[in-house]
Design a protein around this motif. Structure first.
Motif, PDB file in Angstrom:
ATOM      1  N   ALA A 178       0.830  -1.208   0.000  1.00 39.07           N
ATOM      2  CA  ALA A 178       0.000   0.000   0.000  1.00 39.07           C
ATOM      3  C   ALA A 178       0.863   1.256   0.000  1.00 39.07           C
ATOM      4  O   ALA A 178       0.568   2.236  -0.701  1.00 39.07           O
ATOM      5  N   VAL A 179       1.945   1.245   0.785  1.00 34.71           N
ATOM      6  CA  VAL A 179       2.860   2.394   0.828  1.00 34.71           C
ATOM      7  C   VAL A 179       3.517   2.601  -0.533  1.00 34.71           C
ATOM      8  O   VAL A 179       3.608   3.734  -1.037  1.00 34.71           O
ATOM      9  N   ALA A 180       3.982   1.505  -1.153  1.00 36.76           N
ATOM     10  CA  ALA A 180       4.637   1.603  -2.460  1.00 36.76           C
ATOM     11  C   ALA A 180       3.711   2.202  -3.513  1.00 36.76           C
ATOM     12  O   ALA A 180       4.122   3.040  -4.321  1.00 36.76           O
ATOM     13  N   MET A 181       2.453   1.795  -3.498  1.00 41.84           N
ATOM     14  CA  MET A 181       1.492   2.305  -4.481  1.00 41.84           C
ATOM     15  C   MET A 181       1.269   3.803  -4.312  1.00 41.84           C
ATOM     16  O   MET A 181       1.192   4.550  -5.297  1.00 41.84           O
ATOM     17  N   GLN A 182       1.186   4.258  -3.052  1.00 42.40           N
ATOM     18  CA  GLN A 182       0.962   5.681  -2.807  1.00 42.40           C
ATOM     19  C   GLN A 182       2.173   6.525  -3.186  1.00 42.40           C
ATOM     20  O   GLN A 182       2.032   7.673  -3.613  1.00 42.40           O
TER      21      GLN A 182
ATOM     22  N   PHE B   5      -6.702  10.169   3.848  1.00 40.64           N
ATOM     23  CA  PHE B   5      -6.298  11.270   2.972  1.00 40.64           C
ATOM     24  C   PHE B   5      -5.897  10.794   1.576  1.00 40.64           C
ATOM     25  O   PHE B   5      -5.977  11.571   0.613  1.00 40.64           O
ATOM     26  N   ALA B   6      -5.495   9.529   1.445  1.00 37.49           N
ATOM     27  CA  ALA B   6      -5.246   8.992   0.106  1.00 37.49           C
ATOM     28  C   ALA B   6      -6.546   8.967  -0.693  1.00 37.49           C
ATOM     29  O   ALA B   6      -6.570   9.283  -1.886  1.00 37.49           O
ATOM     30  N   PHE B   7      -7.642   8.599  -0.023  1.00 36.89           N
ATOM     31  CA  PHE B   7      -8.935   8.595  -0.704  1.00 36.89           C
ATOM     32  C   PHE B   7      -9.416  10.017  -0.993  1.00 36.89           C
ATOM     33  O   PHE B   7      -9.979  10.290  -2.060  1.00 36.89           O
TER      34      PHE B   7
ATOM     35  N   GLY C 282       3.755  -3.903  -5.320  1.00 38.57           N
ATOM     36  CA  GLY C 282       2.993  -2.664  -5.282  1.00 38.57           C
ATOM     37  C   GLY C 282       3.359  -1.721  -6.418  1.00 38.57           C
ATOM     38  O   GLY C 282       2.473  -1.104  -7.034  1.00 38.57           O
ATOM     39  N   THR C 283       4.648  -1.593  -6.723  1.00 44.57           N
ATOM     40  CA  THR C 283       5.075  -0.701  -7.805  1.00 44.57           C
ATOM     41  C   THR C 283       4.589  -1.211  -9.160  1.00 44.57           C
ATOM     42  O   THR C 283       4.108  -0.435  -9.992  1.00 44.57           O
ATOM     43  N   ILE C 284       4.709  -2.513  -9.381  1.00 46.99           N
ATOM     44  CA  ILE C 284       4.278  -3.085 -10.662  1.00 46.99           C
ATOM     45  C   ILE C 284       2.755  -3.012 -10.797  1.00 46.99           C
ATOM     46  O   ILE C 284       2.224  -2.671 -11.870  1.00 46.99           O
TER      47      ILE C 284
ATOM     48  N   SER D 257      -6.475   3.250  -5.827  1.00 51.69           N
ATOM     49  CA  SER D 257      -5.178   2.925  -5.218  1.00 51.69           C
ATOM     50  C   SER D 257      -5.197   3.042  -3.696  1.00 51.69           C
ATOM     51  O   SER D 257      -4.263   2.586  -3.035  1.00 51.69           O
ATOM     52  N   SER D 258      -6.226   3.648  -3.134  1.00 52.32           N
ATOM     53  CA  SER D 258      -6.319   3.760  -1.678  1.00 52.32           C
ATOM     54  C   SER D 258      -6.905   2.502  -1.031  1.00 52.32           C
ATOM     55  O   SER D 258      -6.837   2.349   0.193  1.00 52.32           O
ATOM     56  N   LEU D 259      -7.476   1.591  -1.830  1.00 49.87           N
ATOM     57  CA  LEU D 259      -8.141   0.409  -1.269  1.00 49.87           C
ATOM     58  C   LEU D 259      -7.208  -0.493  -0.458  1.00 49.87           C
ATOM     59  O   LEU D 259      -7.608  -0.985   0.612  1.00 49.87           O
TER      60      LEU D 259
END
Length: 475
Positions: free
Chosen positions: A44-48, A110-112, A167-169, A191-193
């Motif tokens: 989740a951190v990597a995606m954000q 806050f991501a959402f 997460g990055t891929i 991406s916040s899910l």
């Protein structure tokens, strides 16, 4: 005394250390569940973090802002992470790893909300707050590390790093699918899910046994070890008795009433004679890795965007996005062999030599990029460089928690990450500003200098931790 919690069996007279208890309990089903939970948090951190590489050209075009303003959103995120790294590290060392894991509350909310940002200023503010939540990311690795048996700790930490790469891929694929069809705002929402999923699973986690030991919470430690053994189908009564847990460490009892004093003490202890060199190495590693890792990613985006002031061929936004997704996705795949190489090297030649080797190879691969090259060669060189820096990032993630004792582990790791965020905040100047301003040679030279500096620090200052037990207190 390092991990010398003793677990005694009054009937058989057996005495075991905490490390021996964790080794006997083993990885098993509990370890797999801990890996999945901490891994989803890392994912989740990597995606954000990675999402800004894709939405930048879109909101830049929509709001008609400059490249400097686009880069400032990335800088704001890393600025928030700098604050969050220190904040959540201190909270985790004073109030427990599970409390530190609640950083995901800030991140998910806050991501959402980024989805609904009406203008550039609001997006800048919201992403900075997301960064504060993301600063709790290192707590996931520390929490997972403190359940691991010593003999194969390095390999499991490398496996844990696979979730970051996943997460990055995954974020690359989402951007490729979502932005051209329904827009960049929906990418932020979807991406916040994983953040919300991590938050839900938090209710099923247990506290780190090392934190419980260090703070004198022996009843809770007994319960956690018993739960771990039950899930792994290990009978403590016949192998490791947990009826009486004692410690010779008189300073381990936690005093929450003095938490402010303890907070400052934790930070100051990082510069004590026994930890000063350790702290210097950790800071150099995280600053260098983040500068190089995100610098390479942003340089990939910039060289693929066709928006450089030096190019005569100006592409449309659709062409830019297509080229961007392809190049970033290809170079993202470099993280998979990077992780495999890390897993092979980390417990064979050790942490220190592995880091030096990968920094050296990355230096060689980046050299040709000081001059204009064919697009295919550029992608190949960036692929190889990202492979190596993924390796150094992964091994540093194993190494740095190992060199700090439990009493200051997340504080030390958090502050080191905060120093690293400074490198991440500076790298947009290199990855975007210099390249788009016709200074590609200077941009690559900056990466090379950092690689050499960190390699020298590791070679001459770092100590090897391969096969050594984790320390619990400062010697």
């Amino acid at each position: 005394m390092d991990s010398e919690t003793t677990i005694t069996d009054e009937r058989e007279g057996l005495v075991y250390s905490l490390d021996e208890a964790l080794t006997t309990i083993g990885f098993g089903r509990f370890g797999a569940l801990a890996l999945v939970y901490a891994g989803i948090g890392s994912m989740a951190v990597a995606m954000q973090v990675m999402i800004l590489s894709f939405i930048g050209p879109s909101f830049r075009s929509e709001w008609n802002i400059s490249s400097a303003q686009e880069s400032l959103v990335t800088t704001a995120l890393f600025g928030g992470m700098l604050v969050g790294d220190c904040l959540w590290g201190i909270i985790s060392d004073n109030y427990g790893r599970r409390m530190g894991l609640l950083s995901m509350v800030v991140t998910s909310l806050f991501a959402f909300l980024s989805f609904a940002a009406p203008n550039y200023t609001s997006l800048l503010l919201v992403r900075a707050i997301v960064g504060i939540g993301l600063g709790g990311g290192p707590v996931y690795s520390t929490w997972f590390l403190e359940f691991m048996p010593v003999h194969n700790r390095g390999v499991w930490m490398v496996i844990f790093s696979i979730f970051w790469t996943a997460g990055t891929i995954f974020q690359d694929l989402l951007a490729w699918i979502i932005i051209p069809r329904i827009g960049w705002r929906w990418l932020l929402a979807i991406s916040s899910l994983p953040c919300f999923a991590t938050l839900i699973f938090h209710f099923f986690t247990v506290e780190s046994p090392r934190f419980l030991y260090l703070n004198g919470k022996f009843t809770d430690l007994h319960d956690v070890l018993t739960k771990m053994a039950t899930i792994n189908k290990i009978k403590l009564s016949s192998n490791i008795a947990a009826s009486d847990i004692t410690t010779t460490n008189e300073e381990s009892a936690s005093d929450l009433s003095n938490s402010i004093i303890k907070t400052f003490s934790s930070i100051l202890s990082l510069f004590s004679p026994s930890l000063a060199k350790t702290t210097l190495v950790a800071w150099a590693l995280f600053f260098g890795n983040m500068f190089l890792y995100y610098g390479i990613i942003l340089m990939t985006s910039e060289l693929s965007s066709g928006q450089s002031q030096c190019g005569s061929n100006v592409k449309s936004l659709k062409q830019v996005n297509s080229s961007l997704y392809k190049s970033v996705f290809i170079t993202s795949l470099a993280e998979l062999p990077g992780l495999l190489l890390s897993a092979i090297l980390v417990d064979s030649i050790g942490r220190r030599l592995s880091l030096v080797l990968m920094y050296t190879i990355a230096f060689v691969l980046l050299l040709p990029l000081m001059f204009t090259q064919h697009e295919i060669l550029v992608t190949c060189l960036l692929f190889g460089a990202r492979l190596c820096i993924t390796g150094t990032f992964t091994i540093a993630g194993v190494y740095c928690p190992e060199i700090y004792p439990t009493s200051v582990r997340t504080t030390g790791l958090g502050v080191a990450n905060a120093v690293g965020r400074i490198g991440a905040m500076i790298c947009p100047i290199v990855g975007v500003g210099l390249v788009s301003g016709c200074h590609q040679m200077a941009a690559v030279a900056s990466l090379e200098v950092i690689a050499v500096f960190v390699g020298i620090c590791v070679l001459f200052l770092a100590v090897e931790t391969k096969g050594k037990r984790l320390a619990d207190t400062i010697n």
